[in-house]
Motif scaffolding. Structure first.
Motif, PDB file in Angstrom:
ATOM      1  N   GLU A 159      -8.322   3.897  -3.773  1.00 24.11           N
ATOM      2  CA  GLU A 159      -6.900   3.671  -4.087  1.00 24.11           C
ATOM      3  C   GLU A 159      -6.375   2.463  -3.305  1.00 24.11           C
ATOM      4  O   GLU A 159      -5.591   1.657  -3.828  1.00 24.11           O
ATOM      5  N   ALA A 160      -6.821   2.312  -2.098  1.00 26.12           N
ATOM      6  CA  ALA A 160      -6.390   1.162  -1.285  1.00 26.12           C
ATOM      7  C   ALA A 160      -6.940  -0.126  -1.863  1.00 26.12           C
ATOM      8  O   ALA A 160      -6.241  -1.147  -1.934  1.00 26.12           O
TER       9      ALA A 160
ATOM     10  N   SER B  79       4.095   7.759   8.564  1.00 25.31           N
ATOM     11  CA  SER B  79       5.486   7.541   8.208  1.00 25.31           C
ATOM     12  C   SER B  79       5.502   6.566   7.038  1.00 25.31           C
ATOM     13  O   SER B  79       4.638   5.700   6.929  1.00 25.31           O
ATOM     14  N   LYS B  80       6.474   6.722   6.170  1.00 23.01           N
ATOM     15  CA  LYS B  80       6.578   5.812   5.042  1.00 23.01           C
ATOM     16  C   LYS B  80       7.458   4.610   5.366  1.00 23.01           C
ATOM     17  O   LYS B  80       7.948   3.915   4.500  1.00 23.01           O
ATOM     18  N   GLU B  81       7.634   4.403   6.731  1.00 23.25           N
ATOM     19  CA  GLU B  81       8.394   3.240   7.186  1.00 23.25           C
ATOM     20  C   GLU B  81       7.554   2.503   8.224  1.00 23.25           C
ATOM     21  O   GLU B  81       6.776   3.102   8.959  1.00 23.25           O
ATOM     22  N   LEU B  82       7.736   1.197   8.280  1.00 27.64           N
ATOM     23  CA  LEU B  82       7.023   0.428   9.308  1.00 27.64           C
ATOM     24  C   LEU B  82       7.518   0.864  10.688  1.00 27.64           C
ATOM     25  O   LEU B  82       8.725   0.975  10.916  1.00 27.64           O
ATOM     26  N   ASN B  83       6.559   1.153  11.575  1.00 30.01           N
ATOM     27  CA  ASN B  83       6.985   1.616  12.894  1.00 30.01           C
ATOM     28  C   ASN B  83       7.212   0.449  13.856  1.00 30.01           C
ATOM     29  O   ASN B  83       7.134  -0.715  13.477  1.00 30.01           O
TER      30      ASN B  83
ATOM     31  N   LEU C  11       0.825  -1.208   0.000  1.00 30.08           N
ATOM     32  CA  LEU C  11       0.000   0.000   0.000  1.00 30.08           C
ATOM     33  C   LEU C  11       0.863   1.263   0.000  1.00 30.08           C
ATOM     34  O   LEU C  11       0.547   2.263  -0.658  1.00 30.08           O
ATOM     35  N   MET C  12       1.958   1.220   0.750  1.00 26.67           N
ATOM     36  CA  MET C  12       2.870   2.366   0.779  1.00 26.67           C
ATOM     37  C   MET C  12       3.459   2.649  -0.600  1.00 26.67           C
ATOM     38  O   MET C  12       3.584   3.794  -1.028  1.00 26.67           O
ATOM     39  N   GLU C  13       3.847   1.548  -1.278  1.00 25.30           N
ATOM     40  CA  GLU C  13       4.467   1.704  -2.591  1.00 25.30           C
ATOM     41  C   GLU C  13       3.476   2.219  -3.637  1.00 25.30           C
ATOM     42  O   GLU C  13       3.846   2.975  -4.552  1.00 25.30           O
ATOM     43  N   GLU C  14       2.218   1.828  -3.524  1.00 30.75           N
ATOM     44  CA  GLU C  14       1.220   2.128  -4.553  1.00 30.75           C
ATOM     45  C   GLU C  14       0.502   3.468  -4.316  1.00 30.75           C
ATOM     46  O   GLU C  14      -0.270   3.911  -5.167  1.00 30.75           O
ATOM     47  N   THR C  15       0.733   4.109  -3.157  1.00 23.51           N
ATOM     48  CA  THR C  15       0.018   5.357  -2.868  1.00 23.51           C
ATOM     49  C   THR C  15       0.993   6.460  -2.496  1.00 23.51           C
ATOM     50  O   THR C  15       2.170   6.219  -2.192  1.00 23.51           O
ATOM     51  N   GLY C  16       0.467   7.679  -2.501  1.00 21.58           N
ATOM     52  CA  GLY C  16       1.268   8.817  -2.072  1.00 21.58           C
ATOM     53  C   GLY C  16       1.144   9.030  -0.585  1.00 21.58           C
ATOM     54  O   GLY C  16       0.843   8.106   0.177  1.00 21.58           O
ATOM     55  N   ASP C  17       1.338  10.307  -0.118  1.00 18.53           N
ATOM     56  CA  ASP C  17       1.248  10.617   1.309  1.00 18.53           C
ATOM     57  C   ASP C  17      -0.154  10.399   1.824  1.00 18.53           C
ATOM     58  O   ASP C  17      -0.330  10.075   3.010  1.00 18.53           O
TER      59      ASP C  17
END
Length: 639
Positions: A595-596, A631-635, A583-589
């Protein structure tokens, strides 16, 4: 030099000159009542101040000598430091003299002056014979070596020597404890018009100050010391050893009686069952039977009771001490070490006396075991008493310890300090104490219970602290259980995660017996990704017991291997991580629901709960109809 305060008692047979000697020394006539004047005998206790030497303050108690007034005599001598045994030269030792001697010994009065009075009535030869007679009468008593003084109150002969002897004897007496908790046994109660209730007594220990809030025991009435007098002189305070009158506010005269005790703290126990060490007079006219009714005189109290023996059913003749109980018909206020006298109600006679081993006695069985227990308590040091009451009550604060040990506050605190230094006493919380041996026992039981719990429920993080505390609540005080758990966590013998307690080395795990089948279930869940089946469907036909099946979801969630998607759906952590990455890769902020759905290619049945899960895991935050990546990283929430 600090002032010291003492009370001395004038004791002896009727008409041997006690009141006259008191008046000659102090210039105070202690016969106050009209009846006393008319009959020339003392009925009530009489008091007089005596100042002989600077710094030594003395109160004289003139106690009645007539047999009928023996109870006033006992009340009078209960608080004295020195006794003057008055024996008339023209009569010598009389039956009343002997009974007074017995009572003085039983009450533990250690310091005595033998005053041979009315010496002007006899010649030298008769005086020598009387002296020898008195010495013979004192043989075998604790007073046999005490000084003799020859006086005549009317002529004044020997009075200077009497004063000197009083001072020299008092200098050997240990002054009373002015630092203990205030205690005044009441021996007189009266009212003065316009002033209200007034009580008199000798302060056994402690200090009372004007305006002090006090308590009147045994009824517990709260009172105030409105005014304090010492021998008719108003004072701001009075202290141990002083003869004192206190004007009490907050109580009517009818609510106070002789035998009540005025105290300033909650350190004193009210009791009707006392463990005692008892000694009997040499010759009993009638044997004393088991549960014999007796009249006990303790402090200024006079109460009926029954003697309870544990190693015999009667006493005929007994020189040795007898360890027993006295069951009282009314409450009294006593501390360990307090002395008492017992008398037969009819025929009236003194039977013996002794001291209180334990103010709050228990119900004991007849037999040697009880005698050995009482003997141990009798010989106990303050440290022994401290350990004994903590063994029985497990955790007590200072006030309770003083009550149950009946020790002076300073002695008690010294014993507590010593116990903590030697490691057998624990301060559980501020000024609350327990024993190391109780803590160790409880620690072993907690550890054992956790081992059993981990064996029965290997998939759980541990037992909740509340459940663990409750499981021991019937045996141990809650505060002690919580202290023990916290201490074991601090010592890293236990581990606490949130509300759960476990053994330090324990890790939740699959039960060995079902491990292989459970792993297969977990792998199936993992393989299904987001499109999971209802949890019950994974467990069908596995033969895993129902109770184990119900434990598995909690195990997977608590160990971060899975998350709850809905009440019926569980999702493996790997599926969450992989789907979140896609989902992170396929979407923006920010991204929309559509979109999901396009990115993950799953139905709304799974999509909506999954996106809500991302919100819970703080990957995303919802903004109206969109979501924004925090965040665009796994927390760390899935690590």
């Amino acid at each position: 030099m600090n002032d010291t305060y003492f009370t001395i008692g004038m004791a002896g047979h009727i008409d041997h000159g006690k009141t006259s000697l008191t008046k000659a020394l102090s210039h105070v006539d202690t016969d106050r009542l009209k009846e006393e004047k008319e009959r020339n005998i003392s009925i009530e206790l009489g008091y007089a101040p005596l100042q002989i030497e600077e710094g030594i303050n003395i109160s004289i108690v003139d106690v009645p000598g007539h047999e009928r007034f023996i109870r006033q005599m006992i009340a009078g001598v209960a608080g004295i430091d020195l006794v003057v045994l008055v024996i008339a030269a023209d009569e010598g030792v009389m039956p009343q003299t002997k009974e007074h001697l017995e009572i003085l010994e039983f009450l533990g009065i250690e310091h005595c002056i033998v005053a041979i009075s009315k010496i002007d009535r006899v010649d030298e030869e008769l005086l020598e014979l009387v002296t020898e007679d008195i010495k013979d009468g004192l043989k075998g008593t604790i007073f046999h070596d005490d000084p003799f003084v020859y006086v005549d109150s009317l002529s004044g002969r020997g009075l200077d020597h009497m004063r000197q002897t009083i001072v020299s004897q008092l200098k050997t007496v240990e002054s009373r404890d002015a630092y203990g908790s205030f205690r005044l046994p009441v021996d007189q109660v009266f009212t003065v018009q316009g002033q209200g209730t007034i009580v008199r007594g000798t302060i056994y220990e402690g200090i009372v100050e004007k305006g002090s809030q006090l308590r009147l025991l045994p009824n517990g009435n709260k009172v105030k010391a409105r005014q304090i007098q010492v021998h008719h002189k108003e004072q701001d305070r009075a202290l141990a050893g002083q003869r004192t009158a206190i004007n009490l506010g907050g109580v009517d005269t009818e609510e106070v009686s002789r035998g009540d005790v005025l105290v300033a703290s909650d350190h004193f126990l009210v009791t009707d069952l006392i463990d005692v060490s008892l000694q009997f007079v040499e010759s009993l006219s009638i044997p004393i039977k088991q549960r014999q009714p007796v009249r006990i005189h303790v402090g200024t109290s006079e109460v009926m009771g029954k003697i309870v023996f544990f190693d015999r059913n009667e006493v005929k003749q007994e020189k040795e001490e007898v360890l027993c109980q006295v069951k009282l018909e009314e409450n009294v206020v006593v501390r360990r070490g307090d002395r008492f006298i017992i008398r037969r109600p009819t025929p009236v006679e003194t039977l013996g006396g002794g001291w209180v081993i334990q103010p709050k006695g228990g119900k004991y069985r007849f037999g040697q075991e009880t005698i050995e227990m009482l003997q141990q308590k009798k010989e106990s040091t303050p440290e022994d008493l401290l350990e004994d009451v903590l063994s029985r009550h497990m955790i007590l604060d200072v006030q309770q310890l003083i009550q149950y040990t009946s020790l002076d506050e300073h002695i008690l605190e010294s014993a507590v300090t010593k116990g903590m230094e030697q490691g057998y006493v624990l301060e559980v919380s501020r000024r609350k104490y327990s024993l190391m041996k109780i803590f160790i026992k409880l620690k072993d039981e907690i550890t054992s219970q956790l081992q059993s719990y981990h064996h029965d429920f290997p998939m759980r993080l541990g037992i909740s602290k509340a459940e663990l505390v409750q499981s021991f609540g019937e045996v141990y005080p809650k505060s002690l259980i919580e202290y023990s758990i916290n201490a074991l966590v601090e010592q890293e013998e236990l581990r606490k995660e949130g509300q759960f307690i476990s053994g330090a080395s324990f890790q939740p795990h699959l039960p060995e017996k079902w491990k292989q089948r459970m792993v297969e279930v977990i792998n199936s869940l993992k393989k299904d990704g987001l499109a999971v089946k209802k949890w019950d469907e994974y467990l069908m036909n596995t033969a895993i017991p129902k109770n184990e099946c119900s434990e598995m979801p909690f195990f997977l969630i608590q160990t971060n291997q899975a998350y709850r998607l809905t009440d019926e759906l569980l999702i493996h952590r790997t599926a969450v991580d992989e789907s979140a990455s896609i989902l992170m890769e396929e979407t923006g902020d920010t991204f929309s629901l559509k979109e999901a759905k396009d990115a993950l290619n799953i139905s709304r049945k799974y999509l909506i709960p999954f996106l809500e899960l991302l919100d819970q895991l703080t990957y995303t935050v919802r903004l109206d109809d969109k979501r924004k990546w925090k965040s665009k990283e796994l927390n760390d929430s899935t690590s």
